[in-house]
Each structure stands twice: as structure tokens, then as C-alpha cells.
Motif scaffolding. Sequence first.
Motif, PDB file in Angstrom:
ATOM      1  N   ASP A   1     -62.708  68.712 -63.879  1.00 23.49           N
ATOM      2  CA  ASP A   1     -63.985  69.436 -63.791  1.00 23.49           C
ATOM      3  C   ASP A   1     -65.165  68.491 -63.990  1.00 23.49           C
ATOM      4  N   ILE A   2     -64.997  67.513 -64.871  1.00 23.67           N
ATOM      5  CA  ILE A   2     -66.062  66.520 -65.096  1.00 23.67           C
ATOM      6  C   ILE A   2     -66.124  65.542 -63.931  1.00 23.67           C
ATOM      7  N   PHE A   3     -64.971  65.033 -63.514  1.00 22.04           N
ATOM      8  CA  PHE A   3     -64.938  64.081 -62.407  1.00 22.04           C
ATOM      9  C   PHE A   3     -65.601  64.659 -61.157  1.00 22.04           C
ATOM     10  N   ASP A   4     -65.327  65.929 -60.879  1.00 18.37           N
ATOM     11  CA  ASP A   4     -65.858  66.551 -59.667  1.00 18.37           C
ATOM     12  C   ASP A   4     -67.387  66.649 -59.692  1.00 18.37           C
ATOM     13  N   GLN A   5     -67.963  66.766 -60.875  1.00 12.30           N
ATOM     14  CA  GLN A   5     -69.416  66.826 -60.964  1.00 12.30           C
ATOM     15  C   GLN A   5     -70.063  65.540 -60.464  1.00 12.30           C
TER      16      GLN A   5
ATOM     17  N   ILE B   1     -71.153  54.552 -62.772  1.00 13.76           N
ATOM     18  CA  ILE B   1     -69.881  54.072 -62.251  1.00 13.76           C
ATOM     19  C   ILE B   1     -69.291  55.125 -61.318  1.00 13.76           C
ATOM     20  N   ASP B   2     -68.327  54.711 -60.511  1.00 18.44           N
ATOM     21  CA  ASP B   2     -67.836  55.552 -59.422  1.00 18.44           C
ATOM     22  C   ASP B   2     -66.469  56.161 -59.672  1.00 18.44           C
ATOM     23  N   GLY B   3     -65.914  55.953 -60.875  1.00 15.71           N
ATOM     24  CA  GLY B   3     -64.629  56.559 -61.175  1.00 15.71           C
ATOM     25  C   GLY B   3     -63.853  55.771 -62.202  1.00 15.71           C
ATOM     26  N   PHE B   4     -62.555  56.095 -62.301  1.00 10.94           N
ATOM     27  CA  PHE B   4     -61.723  55.512 -63.348  1.00 10.94           C
ATOM     28  C   PHE B   4     -60.306  55.245 -62.861  1.00 10.94           C
TER      29      PHE B   4
ATOM     30  N   THR C   1     -67.682  60.719 -74.819  1.00  7.98           N
ATOM     31  CA  THR C   1     -67.922  59.308 -75.138  1.00  7.98           C
ATOM     32  C   THR C   1     -67.315  58.349 -74.119  1.00  7.98           C
ATOM     33  N   SER C   2     -66.188  58.738 -73.511  1.00  6.76           N
ATOM     34  CA  SER C   2     -65.479  57.796 -72.642  1.00  6.76           C
ATOM     35  C   SER C   2     -65.671  58.072 -71.158  1.00  6.76           C
ATOM     36  N   ILE C   3     -65.974  59.309 -70.790  1.00  2.93           N
ATOM     37  CA  ILE C   3     -66.098  59.665 -69.373  1.00  2.93           C
ATOM     38  C   ILE C   3     -67.556  59.886 -68.978  1.00  2.93           C
ATOM     39  N   THR C   4     -68.162  60.908 -69.566  1.00  2.00           N
ATOM     40  CA  THR C   4     -69.522  61.276 -69.167  1.00  2.00           C
ATOM     41  C   THR C   4     -70.522  60.158 -69.428  1.00  2.00           C
ATOM     42  N   PHE C   5     -70.380  59.478 -70.552  1.00  3.00           N
ATOM     43  CA  PHE C   5     -71.311  58.401 -70.903  1.00  3.00           C
ATOM     44  C   PHE C   5     -71.418  57.380 -69.772  1.00  3.00           C
ATOM     45  N   TRP C   6     -70.282  56.998 -69.173  1.00  2.10           N
ATOM     46  CA  TRP C   6     -70.291  55.954 -68.144  1.00  2.10           C
ATOM     47  C   TRP C   6     -70.563  56.495 -66.754  1.00  2.10           C
ATOM     48  N   LEU C   7     -70.144  57.718 -66.487  1.00  6.14           N
ATOM     49  CA  LEU C   7     -70.495  58.314 -65.190  1.00  6.14           C
ATOM     50  C   LEU C   7     -72.001  58.489 -65.064  1.00  6.14           C
TER      51      LEU C   7
END
Length: 582
Positions: free
Chosen positions: A257-261, A206-209, A196-202
Motif C-alpha cells: 500500500d505504501i509502495f503503490d503510493q 528513491i525509486d524503490g527497494f 523510518t525505513s520506507i516512507t522516509f526515503w521514498l
Amino acid sequence: MGRNTKKRTQTWWKEAVVYEIYPASFKDSNDDGIGDIPGIVSKLDYLRDLGVDVIHICPHYQSPQVDMGYDISNYEEIHEPYGTVEDVQTLIDAAHGLGMKIIFDLVINHSSNMHKWFQESRSSKSSPKRDWYFWRPPKIDADGNRHPPNNWRSHFTVPAWTWDEVTQEYYLHIYAPEMPDFNWENKQTREAIYNTSITFWLKRGIDGFRIDTVNKYSKNVSFPDAEITNPKEETQPAWRHYNHGPRIHEFLGEMKDIFDQYSALTVGELSSFPRTKEGVMEFVSSRTGPLNMVFNFDISDLGQKRKPGQKGPVPFDVQPFKQEMSRWQTFASDPEGWITLYLENHDAPRSLSRFGRDFSLEDQTRVGKMLAMIMATMTGTLFLYQGQEIGMSNLPRSWPIDEYKDIRSVNMYKRAQQTCAGKPECLARARDDLWKTARDHARLPMQWNMGPNSGFTSEGVTPWMRVHDDWEQHNVELQLGNSSSLLEFWKRILKLRKEYKELFIYGAYKLVESQEEDLFIFVKEGPERKSLTVVNFSNSPKKWEGPSDILGVGSRLLLGTTGGKEGDVLNAWEGRVYLKSS
């Protein structure tokens, strides 16, 4: 000069200038007195022209706003006064269209108590989401009185546990009672948070957090009592039990692992900052660390923290500032490490006011340029906070206490009123301490022009926070195109930083010792050039001398903060950068 033989990897985010925006205070587009997403969109050209590469948007998600959006009730919706998801998508696309990237705040240590997950969790002890937060039964003393499970203190209120009548148990909150902590031990909870907070916006581009409270997710879940450091207090500081917990790197590894995708940029808010290089490397090592970089709280804490037994914050001192800056420049010399460069953010007083002086208008501009020169000629990713580029300062000391809106400020003053009851001098000292450390300073509306409300909102509209009294002296319109202004100086030095990136961003650092404590002198060395930065951190002229190999034949003054003559005397708050080809 000693140099690491390993080659440093160069990449866009190391070279970026990141500009932090506090949505409520940046630009109001619909005259409700609150800044919003369309207001940010309207100022993107300004940010691009300033030299900004990445925009960091503070929390703008759906929230009751107990802590200005850091209490999130829905990660996939937008706080209504700020706009809609569609408005945010417009912002993402518009920023990208101008060649800028955009990062959001990731606030996942806790949620709002209005989040549907917490509402389900508190509904009954048998709720499927009961274990998504920390619930514990009370301790009962010999007299049958109820007490929290342990003596932990929270950051905003005391204690760190709140009694819930619905199920007759306490829940944990490291911050306000309206901000219950997630139970990261529950894998199902973690996966839901990620989705809900990471994948939804990536997925939305968006380019990161910027990752809030990045080291608090793993806690000592045996919940032992904290060491008693103040016997007069029922609750005690417990940061050792909820910072750098046993599973923190496991959890951050899952996130990586999610960020790297998505090749996402990550910068962590790392409180209780590790004192050792190894401790920081665990978070940012380019080989094994889960994050690209973290904020160095040792810099922002200067002039903010109390020493044991001291009644107020330690005054800002130049020597510790030089030591801390130099220490982390040395850290950044390791090709596996990287650092952030910043002096201001939404949680800190303004850098121009950190010296504890009431500067004249002329001195404010001089000091602003001096600080800009230091930051722009050092290694690290450079972060600016809205208004820093025009020299915004702390709110006036004369303002009444009801102008302070932040939950931390309000609670601090309430506690001071109780502690200082009947003692006017005690309360006056407490209020002065509050002024020195208040987060409210950074949250005053951005000063855009000479018009009503300084252009933040329209005439006749009452802003959610009062506009600073000095808006007629410090605003974008007044400084834009004025070659002697702080704004135009920031533009020039940011261009030079990029033009000479091999030197200023990636070059090797060396502190030059001086008998004058108020002078900060350092050398940067790149493959083809050397530079010398010298600044006078005082309000009186200082004699100086630098290394002859840089100031000799073939060197030139690249940029100065004043129009004064060159020579062996620096005027008050003056700074210079010299350049020499190898």
C-alpha cells in the motif's frame, strides 16, 4: 512454439539493467580506505555509459557493521565513513539527472542491537517497547540448568537465542546475536518500521527497494522445537518455522500500500525459494502479488549447496543450470509473472569462479562474454553486480584466512577449527569449502585502473579489504575502448538487448535439445523476429546444429563472442546469437 494468448504488460522496470553497488568496495573518495557515497557519485557517468538504468545501493545506513551494514542502528542516518544524508540526496538527484533510477536495500527483519528501540526494549520487562522484539524466559532442565526457549539454529551462530543479563530472558535473532529480530506481530512496531525505513526515503525521491529476507517477517510465534535432523547437534535448522509464516502476505500487503503510493519498484530476496509456480506467484503475480519480482535462489545455489551426506558443495554442472534457467523462463511466459536474471550479488562467489576452474586470462574473458550473452538474451529484469562487467573473480586460494572479513566466513572457520582439531586434512577441506562459498569474494575493492590500489583508493592507503592480485589484468581503464574486452562486450550486448527488447526481454522462450550436454541452445520469438542463442559451456570445441527455420535463408549472425569463423563447430567457451525476421 506454445505462446500464452494473454498480452504481457510492458514497463520500464522489466526492461531495466540494474547495477548493484557495495558501498564499502566501490570507490573511496576521501582516502580512508573505505568506499563512500561521493565515490559512487563520481562514477555515475561510467554506469550510464555501460547501459545501466537503475542503481541498487547496498545498506549504507548507520550501523556498527557487524554484518556489513545489515545490522542497522538508525534507518534515517548514514554510516559515517560513507557520508551524510546530504551526500545521499546528492546521489539521488545526480542519478536522476543522468536518467537513472536508484533503489536502496530495505533491511527490516531485524535491527542492530545498538538501535535505540532495542536498547529501550531490553531496559526492563515493563518497557513500552519490550514487545517490539521477541523475548522469552529460559527452559530449566531437571538439574536446574538454563536453556534457550527452543532448539532453533541461527544463520551465523548457534543458537538463535541469546541470554540477556539485564532482564534475565532470551531474545531471538535469526542471524547474529547483534541483530535481534523485530516482532512483526506488533502493529505499532510495523508502523514505526514503515515510517523510518520506507516512507522516509521514498519522500526523498528513491525509486524503490531491494527487500532483504522478504519472507522472514512472519514467524511461528509458538516457537516449537525444530525437527531434529542432526542428533549430534544441540541446535537444528528451523527455517520452516520462520520462512513463509502465516501472516507474511498480510505484512507485505501493508507495505505494498505504501509502495503503490510512490510507484516504487520492489524486488525481494526470497530465501527457501518456492519450488512451485503457484508459490512464487503468491509473491509476484501482477494481479495479486505484493512484489514486482524476486531473486531466484535456485540459480545462485547451483555449485553452492551440499547434498545430503556430501562433505562439500556440489560442483557446478551445466545440466542443472540449463534446467533451472529454462524452468524460470517458462514461468516468465505467464503474463502475470516476472523474474530476475542474475548470476552475482554481494552474497555470492563470482560467476567466473563458479565452474571450479582456474581460468587463463583469455578464458576468463571468453567465459564472461558467454555468460553475458546468455543473460542478455533471456526474458527478465537483468541485474549486474559491480565488477562483473570486467570479469572480477574469486580471491586467490593462496590468501591467508585472515583476509576473510565476513562474519559468516569467520564463524564458519572458527567452527571448523573446533571440529577439525588435530586433523589437518579435515581443516584443509573445510577451508576449501569456505573458499567455494564465501561472500568475501564479491566484496573485494572494485578495480578501476592501473594505478596503486587499482584506483579504488590512493597510493599509500590500506583498503579495508585487499585488492585482488589480478588487478593489472582486470580493470576498467585497461578494458575501456578495447573492442575485444569484456567491458565493451557488455556495452554492445546491453544495447542490443534494448534495441531488440520485443525479442530478448519479452519474447517467448524455447530450449533446443542437444546431444552435447555442454551446449546451451535456446530460441526467443517475438512478434516480428526470432533469435537463436548457442553457447559452448566447455573448454573444448563442440559440433552443433540448430533449427533450420532460424539458421536458413534470411538469418544472420547478430553477435559472437569471438572473432572466429561461423560454422558447425563452436570453440571453447564460444557463444553466438543469430537473428531472423519472421
